[in-house]
Design a protein around this motif. Structure first.
Motif, PDB file in Angstrom:
ATOM      1  N   SER A 190       0.698  -1.163   0.093  1.00  0.00           N
ATOM      2  CA  SER A 190       0.168   0.056  -0.216  1.00  0.00           C
ATOM      3  C   SER A 190       0.830   1.366   0.182  1.00  0.00           C
ATOM      4  CB  SER A 190      -0.790   0.126   1.249  1.00  0.00           C
ATOM      5  OG  SER A 190      -1.737   1.249   1.144  1.00  0.00           O
ATOM      6  N   CYS A 191       2.059   1.207   0.660  1.00  0.00           N
ATOM      7  CA  CYS A 191       3.026   2.350   0.946  1.00  0.00           C
ATOM      8  C   CYS A 191       4.118   2.216  -0.497  1.00  0.00           C
ATOM      9  CB  CYS A 191       3.965   2.182   1.877  1.00  0.00           C
ATOM     10  SG  CYS A 191       2.894   2.408   3.555  1.00  0.00           S
ATOM     11  N   SER A 192       3.857   1.703  -1.423  1.00  0.00           N
ATOM     12  CA  SER A 192       4.932   1.356  -2.680  1.00  0.00           C
ATOM     13  C   SER A 192       4.619   2.696  -3.584  1.00  0.00           C
ATOM     14  CB  SER A 192       4.821   0.078  -3.100  1.00  0.00           C
ATOM     15  OG  SER A 192       5.455  -1.039  -1.949  1.00  0.00           O
ATOM     16  N   CYS A 193       5.039   3.498  -3.480  1.00  0.00           N
ATOM     17  CA  CYS A 193       4.590   4.859  -4.151  1.00  0.00           C
ATOM     18  C   CYS A 193       5.512   4.707  -5.600  1.00  0.00           C
ATOM     19  CB  CYS A 193       4.985   6.119  -3.466  1.00  0.00           C
ATOM     20  SG  CYS A 193       6.471   6.205  -2.542  1.00  0.00           S
ATOM     21  N   PHE A 194       5.024   3.931  -6.397  1.00  0.00           N
ATOM     22  CA  PHE A 194       5.669   3.550  -7.739  1.00  0.00           C
ATOM     23  C   PHE A 194       5.447   5.034  -8.656  1.00  0.00           C
ATOM     24  CE2 PHE A 194       5.039   2.440 -11.991  1.00  0.00           C
ATOM     25  CZ  PHE A 194       6.183   1.614 -12.178  1.00  0.00           C
ATOM     26  N   PRO A 195       6.482   5.447  -9.264  1.00  0.00           N
ATOM     27  CA  PRO A 195       7.725   4.463  -9.629  1.00  0.00           C
ATOM     28  C   PRO A 195       8.956   4.642  -8.782  1.00  0.00           C
ATOM     29  CG  PRO A 195       7.634   6.398 -10.988  1.00  0.00           C
ATOM     30  CD  PRO A 195       6.428   6.499 -10.083  1.00  0.00           C
ATOM     31  N   LEU A 196       8.915   5.468  -7.766  1.00  0.00           N
ATOM     32  CA  LEU A 196      10.132   5.717  -6.571  1.00  0.00           C
ATOM     33  C   LEU A 196      10.435   4.255  -6.070  1.00  0.00           C
ATOM     34  CD1 LEU A 196      12.218   7.502  -5.463  1.00  0.00           C
ATOM     35  CD2 LEU A 196      10.195   8.348  -3.638  1.00  0.00           C
ATOM     36  N   PHE A 197       9.287   3.795  -5.431  1.00  0.00           N
ATOM     37  CA  PHE A 197       9.394   2.276  -4.904  1.00  0.00           C
ATOM     38  C   PHE A 197       9.353   1.264  -6.034  1.00  0.00           C
ATOM     39  CE2 PHE A 197       8.630   3.157  -0.254  1.00  0.00           C
ATOM     40  CZ  PHE A 197       9.128   4.335  -0.122  1.00  0.00           C
ATOM     41  N   PRO A 198      10.043   0.334  -5.688  1.00  0.00           N
ATOM     42  CA  PRO A 198       9.721  -0.806  -6.899  1.00  0.00           C
ATOM     43  C   PRO A 198       8.435  -1.422  -6.401  1.00  0.00           C
ATOM     44  CG  PRO A 198      11.185  -1.396  -4.974  1.00  0.00           C
ATOM     45  CD  PRO A 198      10.925  -0.015  -4.552  1.00  0.00           C
ATOM     46  N   VAL A 199       8.039  -2.169  -7.394  1.00  0.00           N
ATOM     47  CA  VAL A 199       6.750  -2.917  -7.438  1.00  0.00           C
ATOM     48  C   VAL A 199       6.732  -3.742  -6.254  1.00  0.00           C
ATOM     49  CG1 VAL A 199       5.288  -4.409  -8.714  1.00  0.00           C
ATOM     50  CG2 VAL A 199       6.231  -2.529  -9.796  1.00  0.00           C
ATOM     51  N   CYS A 200       5.900  -4.246  -5.719  1.00  0.00           N
ATOM     52  CA  CYS A 200       5.760  -4.997  -4.331  1.00  0.00           C
ATOM     53  C   CYS A 200       5.333  -6.321  -4.892  1.00  0.00           C
ATOM     54  CB  CYS A 200       5.194  -4.315  -3.161  1.00  0.00           C
ATOM     55  SG  CYS A 200       4.991  -5.420  -1.827  1.00  0.00           S
ATOM     56  N   LYS A 201       6.166  -7.400  -4.687  1.00  0.00           N
ATOM     57  CA  LYS A 201       5.526  -8.762  -5.335  1.00  0.00           C
ATOM     58  C   LYS A 201       4.955  -9.653  -4.102  1.00  0.00           C
ATOM     59  CE  LYS A 201       8.643  -8.816  -9.124  1.00  0.00           C
ATOM     60  NZ  LYS A 201       7.554  -8.690 -10.169  1.00  0.00           N
ATOM     61  N   ILE A 202       3.909 -10.078  -3.909  1.00  0.00           N
ATOM     62  CA  ILE A 202       3.370 -10.805  -3.026  1.00  0.00           C
ATOM     63  C   ILE A 202       2.564 -12.137  -3.668  1.00  0.00           C
ATOM     64  CG2 ILE A 202       1.648 -11.029  -0.961  1.00  0.00           C
ATOM     65  CD1 ILE A 202       1.808  -8.259  -0.752  1.00  0.00           C
ATOM     66  N   GLY A 203       3.415 -13.242  -3.474  1.00  0.00           N
ATOM     67  CA  GLY A 203       2.967 -14.544  -4.362  1.00  0.00           C
ATOM     68  C   GLY A 203       3.046 -14.235  -5.714  1.00  0.00           C
ATOM     69  N   ASN A 204       1.850 -14.194  -6.444  1.00  0.00           N
ATOM     70  CA  ASN A 204       1.784 -13.948  -7.967  1.00  0.00           C
ATOM     71  C   ASN A 204       1.105 -12.744  -8.234  1.00  0.00           C
ATOM     72  OD1 ASN A 204      -1.021 -14.326  -7.256  1.00  0.00           O
ATOM     73  ND2 ASN A 204      -1.301 -15.788  -8.707  1.00  0.00           N
ATOM     74  N   LYS A 205       1.133 -11.622  -7.323  1.00  0.00           N
ATOM     75  CA  LYS A 205       0.684 -10.600  -7.368  1.00  0.00           C
ATOM     76  C   LYS A 205       1.618  -9.281  -7.387  1.00  0.00           C
ATOM     77  CE  LYS A 205      -3.707 -11.496  -4.704  1.00  0.00           C
ATOM     78  NZ  LYS A 205      -3.046 -12.766  -3.827  1.00  0.00           N
ATOM     79  N   ASN A 206       1.520  -8.532  -8.349  1.00  0.00           N
ATOM     80  CA  ASN A 206       2.612  -7.204  -8.310  1.00  0.00           C
ATOM     81  C   ASN A 206       1.644  -6.012  -8.019  1.00  0.00           C
ATOM     82  OD1 ASN A 206       4.903  -8.531  -9.525  1.00  0.00           O
ATOM     83  ND2 ASN A 206       3.817  -8.374 -11.329  1.00  0.00           N
ATOM     84  N   LEU A 207       2.026  -5.561  -6.787  1.00  0.00           N
ATOM     85  CA  LEU A 207       1.165  -4.300  -6.393  1.00  0.00           C
ATOM     86  C   LEU A 207       2.102  -3.141  -6.000  1.00  0.00           C
ATOM     87  CD1 LEU A 207      -0.511  -6.448  -3.537  1.00  0.00           C
ATOM     88  CD2 LEU A 207      -1.478  -6.103  -5.580  1.00  0.00           C
ATOM     89  N   ILE A 208       1.241  -2.047  -6.139  1.00  0.00           N
ATOM     90  CA  ILE A 208       1.687  -0.854  -5.703  1.00  0.00           C
ATOM     91  C   ILE A 208       0.702   0.261  -4.995  1.00  0.00           C
ATOM     92  CG2 ILE A 208       3.278  -0.579  -8.002  1.00  0.00           C
ATOM     93  CD1 ILE A 208       1.059   1.062  -9.351  1.00  0.00           C
ATOM     94  N   ASP A 209       1.411   1.417  -4.671  1.00  0.00           N
ATOM     95  CA  ASP A 209       0.632   2.236  -3.834  1.00  0.00           C
ATOM     96  C   ASP A 209      -1.009   2.385  -4.105  1.00  0.00           C
ATOM     97  OD1 ASP A 209      -0.237   4.793  -2.666  1.00  0.00           O
ATOM     98  OD2 ASP A 209       1.808   5.304  -2.176  1.00  0.00           O
ATOM     99  N   GLY A 210      -1.740   2.329  -3.050  1.00  0.00           N
ATOM    100  CA  GLY A 210      -3.193   2.249  -3.048  1.00  0.00           C
ATOM    101  C   GLY A 210      -3.855   3.704  -3.443  1.00  0.00           C
ATOM    102  N   GLY A 211      -2.848   4.878  -3.573  1.00  0.00           N
ATOM    103  CA  GLY A 211      -3.193   6.158  -3.834  1.00  0.00           C
ATOM    104  C   GLY A 211      -3.797   6.142  -5.292  1.00  0.00           C
ATOM    105  N   TYR A 212      -3.096   5.050  -6.170  1.00  0.00           N
ATOM    106  CA  TYR A 212      -3.483   5.331  -7.388  1.00  0.00           C
ATOM    107  C   TYR A 212      -4.790   4.996  -7.684  1.00  0.00           C
ATOM    108  CZ  TYR A 212       1.302   5.592  -9.425  1.00  0.00           C
ATOM    109  OH  TYR A 212       2.751   5.850  -9.491  1.00  0.00           O
ATOM    110  N   TYR A 213      -5.553   4.364  -6.628  1.00  0.00           N
ATOM    111  CA  TYR A 213      -7.094   4.028  -6.756  1.00  0.00           C
ATOM    112  C   TYR A 213      -7.911   5.080  -5.953  1.00  0.00           C
ATOM    113  CZ  TYR A 213     -11.562   1.847  -5.825  1.00  0.00           C
ATOM    114  OH  TYR A 213     -12.968   1.652  -5.659  1.00  0.00           O
ATOM    115  N   ASP A 214      -7.518   5.009  -4.620  1.00  0.00           N
ATOM    116  CA  ASP A 214      -8.376   6.046  -3.748  1.00  0.00           C
ATOM    117  C   ASP A 214      -7.341   6.205  -2.563  1.00  0.00           C
ATOM    118  OD1 ASP A 214     -10.005   7.360  -2.028  1.00  0.00           O
ATOM    119  OD2 ASP A 214     -11.579   5.511  -2.014  1.00  0.00           O
TER     120      ASP A 214
END
Length: 443
Positions: free
Chosen positions: A159-183
């Protein structure tokens, strides 16, 4: 009834939420649900763990080098300096390319030090964080209480991974980035949990969810001043933002007065605030009748109602005029003021200003037409106009109405200051009894 807390994302601006939490604790306001995005997710963990002091310690210790292995300032001013000296930027860029994003090992270490997954999962509070799938940018609303022990920290990191400054966060088969891109402020997520009352803490000077302002089930708290860059972990800025978060929250709950500034309650201001509004209305009426064309299409009401999202009463308008005056004079906006002391401070500050052109009013008076006088005013230092007129009023001398209206056309904010000075004059018993006034400028 379930009460929820929605915490906004915004990097270093999140210290504002720390200040807001301080106020909420003092007010005895507790929560059943907490939802956060990005830095709001990290602050939310602290609320869920019920570890106020630990969160305060986190904010007091967090600096750029506790986030990035190769720290770099991201605020505009320091970026300009950085790009002038490429040698300072090269280590960061090398690390960035290698990690496919910045090296955030220090931040990961911080999360393991401050987040206790066991406490999170055992907490009676419902807890949600917002993430976004990459590269689809589809939202993922994470119910943290349904995660496994070893998934709690990774999803907070995501949720804190402010892409592109932070790298994409990999959890299992999911690639996740900062929730601010949605809400960035998850009020809707709180509603998903069944909240019937929501306290929303925004970190954006430009309101994130204006549609929720003034809704009876949302206490919407937003910054009275810009909180600075999202990656500026400067100690002074962090402390100041905590002060703002505290003051703005207390004002939202009616414990203090004010919008941009903060004032102690004062029950003695009814007469003076009514006098101010009537004087304001009278000046604006005369301005309309005069048909003078203002330099900009901005009225005194526009200035006073700027960034105010509710109807104003007499005291509110008086307060806003005082705030605009204090802001013009660059008076500290982090303190809490008594109204009378603020009035004395304003008076002292204006009287301390010096006239640069001591003959400007004489030159102005020699001009034959109002049009030429207004053109002349545009060339005069604004402080000279203020100093001369304010001193006239301070010496109990009248201001010519024509002068006031001409100034209003060019420098409306100066007229606000002069109107305050007019209403700060001594009130005799007959004025108060009849609630009528002799306005201190000539007809």
């Amino acid at each position: 009834m379930k009460r929820a807390l929605a915490l906004c994302g915004g990097g270093s601006k999140g210290s504002y939420e720390m200040g807001a939490w301080t106020a909420l604790r003092e007010l005895g306001i507790n929560f059943d649900i907490v939802c956060g995005t990005s830095i709001g997710a990290l602050n939310a963990v602290m609320v869920v763990q019920d570890e106020y002091n630990k969160c305060l310690n986190l904010w007091r210790k967090t600096r750029n080098d506790t986030i990035l292995a190769k720290p770099i300032a991201i605020d505009d001013a320091s970026l300009k300096k950085t790009f002038k000296n490429m040698q300072d930027l090269i280590p960061f860029l090398r690390s960035y390319i290698k990690e496919k994003g910045a090296n955030i090992d220090p931040f990961k270490k911080t999360l393991t030090e401050y987040i206790d997954p066991g406490k999170v999962l055992a907490s009676p509070l419902e807890f949600g964080v917002v993430c976004v799938h990459f590269p689809s940018f589809k939202p993922m609303l994470v119910n943290v209480k349904k995660l496994k022990y070893d998934e709690v920290i990774p999803y907070i990191l995501a949720s804190c991974s402010c892409f592109p400054l932070f790298p994409v966060c990999k959890i299992g088969n999911k690639n996740l980035i900062d929730g601010g891109y949605y809400d960035n402020l998850p009020i809707d997520f709180c509603l998903n949990y069944g909240a019937s009352e929501i306290v929303a803490i925004d970190l954006n000077f430009n309101i994130t969810h204006k549609e929720y302002l003034n809704k009876p089930f949302v206490k919407y708290i937003y910054p009275s001043w810009d909180l600075g860059g999202f990656f500026n972990f400067n100690e002074t800025l962090i402390n100041n933002n905590m002060i703002l978060g505290y003051n703005d929250t207390m004002k939202a709950y009616g414990k203090y007065n004010g919008f941009r500034y903060t004032f102690y309650k004062d029950e003695t201001l009814s007469f003076i605030s009514h006098k101010f509004m009537l004087l304001l209305a009278m000046v604006l009426k005369d301005f309309r009748i005069s048909k003078i064309k203002p330099r900009e299409d901005i009225s005194l009401y526009d200035i006073l109602e700027k960034r105010v999202y509710r109807p104003l009463d007499y005291l509110d308008y008086y307060t806003r005029a005082l705030e605009e005056t204090m802001e013009y004079l660059k008076i500290d906006h982090f303190k809490i003021y008594q109204y009378d002391l603020a009035k004395e401070l304003v008076t002292k500050e204006v009287l301390s200003l010096e006239l640069k052109d001591i003959d400007w009013f004489k030159k102005y008076n020699e001009l034959k037409t109002n049009q030429k006088k207004r053109e002349f005013l545009t060339k005069i230092d604004i402080n000279d106009v203020l100093v001369y007129c304010f001193n006239q009023l301070h010496d109990n001398k009248f201001l010519d109405k024509e002068l006031v209206l001409n100034i209003l056309a060019i420098y409306p904010n100066i007229v606000l200051i002069l109107l305050l000075k007019m209403v700060w004059s001594d009130l005799d018993a007959e004025e108060e009894k009849n609630f009528g006034f002799t306005f201190e400028f000539e007809s």
